[in-house]
Write an enzyme that holds these catalytic residues in place. Structure first.
Site, PDB file in Angstrom:
ATOM      1  N   ILE A  73      55.357 -14.668   7.426  1.00  0.00           N
ATOM      2  CA  ILE A  73      54.376 -13.838   8.146  1.00  0.00           C
ATOM      3  C   ILE A  73      54.998 -13.084   9.305  1.00  0.00           C
ATOM      4  O   ILE A  73      54.540 -11.992   9.655  1.00  0.00           O
ATOM      5  CB  ILE A  73      53.198 -14.699   8.650  1.00  0.00           C
TER       6      ILE A  73
ATOM      7  N   CYS B  18      54.134 -21.732  -1.323  1.00  0.00           N
ATOM      8  CA  CYS B  18      55.054 -21.159  -0.336  1.00  0.00           C
ATOM      9  C   CYS B  18      55.355 -22.276   0.654  1.00  0.00           C
ATOM     10  O   CYS B  18      55.839 -23.327   0.262  1.00  0.00           O
ATOM     11  CB  CYS B  18      54.457 -19.915   0.312  1.00  0.00           C
TER      12      CYS B  18
ATOM     13  N   ARG C 188      51.321 -16.512   1.117  1.00  0.00           N
ATOM     14  CA  ARG C 188      51.997 -15.960  -0.065  1.00  0.00           C
ATOM     15  C   ARG C 188      51.453 -16.558  -1.357  1.00  0.00           C
ATOM     16  O   ARG C 188      51.424 -15.893  -2.401  1.00  0.00           O
ATOM     17  CB  ARG C 188      53.503 -16.207   0.058  1.00  0.00           C
TER      18      ARG C 188
ATOM     19  N   LYS D 103      43.915 -18.328   6.296  1.00  0.00           N
ATOM     20  CA  LYS D 103      43.494 -18.353   7.708  1.00  0.00           C
ATOM     21  C   LYS D 103      43.134 -16.943   8.175  1.00  0.00           C
ATOM     22  O   LYS D 103      43.859 -16.291   8.907  1.00  0.00           O
ATOM     23  CB  LYS D 103      44.608 -18.959   8.555  1.00  0.00           C
TER      24      LYS D 103
END
Length: 728
Positions: free
Chosen positions: A299, A367, A373, A409
């Site tokens: 991220i 992931c 992912r 999230k």
């Protein structure tokens, strides 16, 4: 997105009466790009007209009295707010939005600028969920109930559609109270042969307790897509139950001899996680499994890539007079962002999963924690495999399943909330800029464009195979905008458990119900139902030249680079017009046929019963009314009941209600008069006498009033006839 521009006349009835302005600043100028002006000698003659800036609890509104236009910015869309250096013309306040809108307000007084700046920092990111827009949003439509839309999708119903539970896969109740994994749904589908000991042991050996569970079962090959998080293997740790869990997945796939483990991370990243007690599966320990690594970055890399992409899309260097970037500067900058490289990597992993499922082999995707992912790869693989997910309803169900239910999230990745307080205990809006930046920078580490990348990948597929998708580009843009708007409760929270605790289905409105009421805006006119069914598996072309920059997303607010009329919009207008004419032709053909029958019946009656004049000379029979003939044959053809010619939309700048059309506005047509109108003016639907189907169709306010008046007069006449009263 089209709500960014509105007419001044609507301000009094919307912003100022419903949302009392918290701030009102006079003598403010709106600049499209500050850096376009900052190096020039500015004076009142060279600047845009001054207006008034209003701030409500939900919107930032700029009123331009000269152009008679309002500019609306939803506070939830605001990403960053910066105060630039003071110039002689005023204090620039640069607002950059998560929707890639960038504007600058030139405020005359420094004190006013600081007040607006502090208020924006405070209101654009509330500190608690209850302060988000969705908890106070009122759509103003009594028919739009809060309960509507929340029950539109059910996880068990979606699994039943896939044919689950069955002899190989069953429903597990171990997570009913979210005791095993608080970021998973309460209902989990697992291999039928997996015992409770295996399930609990596997959950304990997986990061965040996210054990391997089923997300999709292919109807023909019976191969399964499962998802999980990384194992807590470290350098040497093993778990017998976790290894048995993957054997159970293999046993649940009769046609498969192996299970492919797709680790979406670069292998070097997975190896580095071993030092923290995590890691990846090895083929030596997991017998019968094959491990494949992909290169989808984490991220933090993706967040940095998007930041660079924003700078490239804002690029205004090169030819100074034209204020546009040179070709080489733009292309070099785009390559340095690696954004398209990341999009291609996500698609490559998804295509690999889809291929293995078609071959009959089950796949386990993970992931690190299994909510970023993993969601991208699983959802895209399902999109490639199942035509249902390429429909409007199916795509919403896909988001509910692989994103919402399995704990992406959303609030953290989208940055819905700000830190509660700084180290000194003060609100971020009241602390020095350095302290604010430190807190926001730490908080922003959890933000990342994960869902945006998923939408970008879907758009890449949509561009390549438009006839396989029921939805259009506007549908994807709307999803992205409402992820950040916080206007609806659908994307609020980080998992199913949090949403239940916040009682979002009781206290907020659903985005799905909002979009359901506007489905006509999101229909792709090129969609071919038959071809979609005949093409159950998509085969995209992932060659580099076919991965494009999504201009309508990242340069949406740039003037002059978009076509005046998007192709999809023009096609939809043609499709609607053709539908109206086809319906009208059916009615006319039916009238002609029935009138022929009436003529024939009356002609035969005239021959059989000749009439005589006063001199006794025979004459031809006259046509008489036939009460048995349907009313359709008696009613005259109403020429103006349906518009045969629709007004061209290209050069229409304003609706009949004076609402200006922006480049994002959808231009509708009244099916009765053919005029071009805005969305608000086509909220009325009426059945037209000139259409055989008699289905309610969009009509403008003036035509709707005329139809109502005519219907009232008809009702009065019918009532008088039934009561025996004269009605002439």
């Amino acid at each position: 997105m089209e709500d960014f521009y509105r007419t001044v006349g609507r301000l009094g009835s919307t912003a100022l009466s419903v949302d009392r302005p918290l701030l009102q600043v006079e003598n403010v100028r709106l600049l499209e790009r500050f850096y376009h002006w900052q190096n020039r000698n500015l004076n009142d003659s060279s600047l845009p007209a001054a207006g008034t800036l209003y701030m409500t609890p939900t919107h930032l509104i700029f009123v331009n009295p000269v152009e008679k236009r309002e500019s609306w910015i939803l506070l939830g869309h605001i990403g960053t707010v910066d105060r630039a250096s003071i110039i002689p013309s005023g204090c620039p306040l640069v607002v950059r939005c998560k929707t890639f809108l960038s504007v600058t307000f030139l405020i005359a007084k420094d004190r006013d600028c600081h007040e607006v700046y502090a208020a924006l920092l405070r209101l654009s990111q509330p500190s608690v969920y209850e302060e988000l827009y969705c908890f106070s949003h009122n759509p103003g439509d009594e028919a739009f109930d809060k309960t509507s839309g929340w029950n539109m999708f059910d996880l068990q119903t979606e699994y039943h559609r896939q044919g689950v539970p069955n002899q190989n896969w069953s429903l597990s109740k171990l997570n009913q109270n979210y005791e095993i994994c608080d970021s998973y749904p309460h209902n989990l589908y697992v291999p039928s042969v997996a015992s409770q000991k295996i399930l609990l042991g596997s959950a304990g050996f997986r990061s965040r307790g996210r054990l391997p569970v089923l997300t999709y079962l292919h109807p023909k090959t019976k191969a399964a897509i499962c998802r999980s998080s990384q194992p807590l293997s470290g350098f040497k740790a093993r778990c017998e139950e976790d290894e048995q869990m993957l054997v159970c997945i293999l046993k649940a796939t009769p046609s498969s001899k192996t299970v492919y483990i797709v680790d979406t991370r670069p292998k070097i990243n997975a190896m580095a996680n071993r030092a923290t007690g995590k890691g990846y599966e090895t083929e030596q320990n997991y017998v019968g499994m094959k491990v494949h690594f992909f290169t989808i970055e984490n991220i933090h890399v993706m967040r940095g890539s998007l930041g660079k992409l924003g700078e490239v899309c804002d690029l205004k260097a090169g030819v100074e007079d034209l204020n546009v970037p040179s070709h080489s500067i733009f292309l070099d900058g785009l390559q340095n962002t690696s954004w398209l490289k990341h999009i291609r990597a996500i698609l490559e992993a998804s295509v690999f999963v889809a291929d293995k499922i078609c071959e009959g082999s089950s796949v386990l995707v993970h992931c690190s924690d299994g909510w970023d992912r993993t969601s991208q790869t699983c959802a895209l693989a399902c999109l490639l495999l199942d035509p249902y997910y390429r429909t409007l309803h199916g795509f919403m169900a896909l988001i509910e399943k692989d994103w919402l239910a399995f704990g992406h999230k959303f609030s953290e990745r989208a940055g819905h909330l700000r830190p509660f307080q700084t180290a000194s205990g003060n609100s971020p809006a009241l602390t020095p800029s350095s302290a604010v930046n430190a807190v926001v920078s730490d908080f922003a580490k959890e933000q990342s464009p994960v869902f945006l990348q998923f939408l970008d990948c879907v758009w890449q597929l949509l561009v390549q195979k438009p006839h396989l998708f029921q939805f259009n580009e506007r549908f994807l843009l709307t999803l992205h905008d409402h992820l950040h708007s916080c206007q609806f409760g659908t994307f609020i929270g980080n998992n199913e458990k949090e949403r239940k605790e916040m009682r979002l289905s009781e206290q907020t409105y659903s985005l799905w119900e909002f979009m359901k009421r506007r489905l006509t805006e999101y229909v792709n006119p090129l969609y071919d139902t038959d071809k979609s069914r005949q093409t159950p598996v998509m085969q995209p072309d992932l060659s580099p030249q076919n991965i494009r920059l999504w201009v309508m997303m990242y340069n949406r607010f740039e003037e002059g680079i978009h076509p005046r009329e998007p192709l999809s919009t023009s096609l939809q207008v043609l499709k609607d017009h053709s539908t109206a004419m086809d319906d009208h032709v059916v009615l006319l053909e039916r009238r002609i046929q029935l009138l022929k029958e009436v003529y024939k019946q009356n002609a035969l009656r005239a021959v059989a019963t000749p009439t005589f004049d006063m001199n006794g000379i025979g004459t031809r029979g006259s046509f008489e009314s036939n009460e048995s003939v349907p009313e359709l044959t008696k009613a005259p053809v109403i020429v103006d009941s349906v518009a045969v010619d629709w007004k061209a939309t290209r050069d229409v700048a304003f609706c009949v209600c004076s609402t200006p059309f922006s480049q994002f506005s959808i231009k509708y047509h009244c099916w009765r008069c053919g005029d071009v109108v805005c969305r608000r003016c086509t909220e009325n639907h009426a059945a037209l006498e000139g259409l055989f189907s008699k289905k309610p169709v969009p009509v403008c306010q003036q035509c709707n009033d005329s139809i109502r008046s005519t219907n009232k007069k008809k009702a009065v006449v019918i009532q008088k006839i039934q009561s025996g009263q004269p009605y002439a």
